[in-house]
Design an enzyme around this catalytic site. Structure first.
Site, short mmCIF file in Angstrom:
data_model
loop_
_atom_site.label_atom_id
_atom_site.label_comp_id
_atom_site.label_asym_id
_atom_site.label_seq_id
_atom_site.Cartn_x
_atom_site.Cartn_y
_atom_site.Cartn_z
CG ASN A 53 82.04 147.14 -29.98
OD1 ASN A 53 83.12 147.17 -30.47
ND2 ASN A 53 80.98 147.76 -30.04
CB THR A 65 83.43 147.17 -18.86
OG1 THR A 65 82.23 147.41 -18.12
CG2 THR A 65 82.87 146.23 -19.87
CD GLN A 75 82.03 143.05 -26.44
OE1 GLN A 75 81.63 141.73 -26.64
NE2 GLN A 75 81.48 143.90 -26.35
CB CYS A 112 77.67 151.91 -27.10
SG CYS A 112 78.20 150.45 -26.10
CB THR A 144 85.27 156.66 -0.99
OG1 THR A 144 85.83 157.89 -0.15
CG2 THR A 144 84.91 155.49 -0.16
CG HIS A 201 78.24 146.41 -18.53
ND1 HIS A 201 77.34 146.29 -19.65
CD2 HIS A 201 78.92 147.17 -18.98
CE1 HIS A 201 77.90 147.05 -20.62
NE2 HIS A 201 78.88 147.80 -19.98
C1 LIG Z 1 81.09 147.64 -23.96
C2 LIG Z 1 82.18 148.13 -24.34
C3 LIG Z 1 83.05 149.35 -24.19
C4 LIG Z 1 82.48 150.14 -22.89
O1 LIG Z 1 82.16 149.69 -21.59
P1 LIG Z 1 81.18 150.40 -20.78
O2 LIG Z 1 81.55 149.72 -19.38
O3 LIG Z 1 79.84 149.82 -21.23
O4 LIG Z 1 81.46 151.91 -20.62
C5 LIG Z 1 84.25 149.72 -24.54
N1 LIG Z 1 85.03 148.86 -25.33
C6 LIG Z 1 84.17 147.82 -25.69
C7 LIG Z 1 85.07 146.97 -26.75
C8 LIG Z 1 82.89 147.45 -25.32
O5 LIG Z 1 82.08 146.49 -25.88
#
Ligand SMILES: *Cc1c(COP(=O)(O)O)cnc(C)c1O
Length: 295
Positions: free
Chosen positions: A65, A113, A93, A240, A154, A115
């Site tokens: 990341n 993830t 990523q 983060c 749920t 987002h």
């Molecule tokens: C963003 C990220 C996470 C964490 O994901 P979240 O959904 O934001 O908790 C874990 N690992 C990597 C490599 C990331 O870039």
């Protein structure tokens, strides 16, 4: 599969992996944190040499990341498969940005993830292999037996449908988009090199198309960030952990001094990044860096 208590991971992983590993150590597990080379990569040989009779899990991220480097997960997956060790990859990523295939890459567990690929915050997914081998993981939440007993509670369908759609779009656009981003990134990198004293962090080509991480010699990273941030959303190190005063553990792992690690900027190029914006950033950096260096 043995029921050992040794885990192998990499020192440049996200805290989403490192923190659970530290926690598991406190429960009596032993964790090997593999070092990376000065380009941020580990080798299959490193992983092979770290395996023990009691190794139960290898966890290596697909794409980093901070510096965007792509670890050789297919080869590591093959090794783990041959040695009967579960292989987990943090693909947060990587999903939608590079090809992923749990069969071809021998992935047993893969975390995702939404987002990072324009899905909503608050939804993720864990792929759990059901056959060859079947991965039997312990429930993380109890109370209802949802998701075959693995995660009770749920579900929220809008998030799930949204994540699936985000992945579908990202995969459909992956090849054209990565080509476009590569071009923009090369343009940015070539334009700032004449400033001198700029070092690329991470392998030059084995990395995400949208990632450029650069150290600026003799510069106060905070000052540069403050100069850039009104115009462009860049970060130093990991978003983060950006509130932390300590320099990035990833940049330290590839051998950057504390000073250079602090003078590093991560440029993340994405779906909505335009050539115009890249030109703006180039002008801003080329005007600002010499001024900041003089002070
Ligand atoms: C963003 C990220 C996470 C964490 O994901 P979240 O959904 O934001 O908790 C874990 N690992 C990597 C490599 C990331 O870039």
């Amino acid at each position: 599969m043995s029921c050992g208590r040794h885990i192998v991971t990499v020192c440049t992983e996200h805290s989403a992996v490192l923190d659970p590993c530290h926690y598991l150590e406190s429960l009596g597990f032993e964790v090997t944190y593999l070092a990376v080379n000065d380009e941020g990569l580990i080798s299959v040989e490193n992983v092979a040499a770290s395996l023990r009779n009691d190794t139960i899990l290898v966890s290596v991220m697909a794409a980093n990341n901070e510096i965007g480097v792509l670890q050789p997960i297919a080869e590591i997956g093959q090794l783990c498969h041959d040695r009967g060790v579960y292989f987990h990859t943090d693909a947060a990523q990587a999903i939608g940005k590079i090809p992923l295939n749990v069969s071809e890459q021998n992935i047993d567990l893969m975390s995702l993830t939404a987002h990072k690929i324009y899905g909503a915050k608050g939804i993720g997914a864990l792929y759990v292999r059901r056959r060859h081998p079947r991965v039997a993981i312990a429930p993380q939440l109890h109370g209802g037996g949802h998701e075959r007993g693995l995660r009770s509670g749920t579900l929220y369908p809008p998030q799930i449908v949204g994540m699936a759609e985000a992945i579908t779009i990202a995969i459909a656009e992956m090849s054209t988009e990565s080509e476009r981003l590569l071009e923009l990134r090369s343009h940015l990198w070539q334009a700032i090199q004449p400033l001198g004293g700029v070092t690329l962090n991470g392998h030059p080509s084995q990395r995400l198309a949208g990632n450029l991480n650069v150290s600026f010699d003799g510069l106060n990273g905070d000052r540069l960030l403050r100069a850039l941030q009104p115009v462009v959303a860049v970060s130093s190190g990991s978003a983060c952990t950006s509130a932390q005063a300590t320099p990035s553990h990833v940049l330290q792992a590839i051998g950057r001094s504390d000073a250079l690690a602090r003078a590093s900027i991560r440029f993340g190029l994405g779906r909505f990044t335009t050539l115009d914006e890249i030109e703006t950033v180039i002008a801003l950096i080329c005007n600002t860096v010499p001024l900041l260096r003089d002070r």
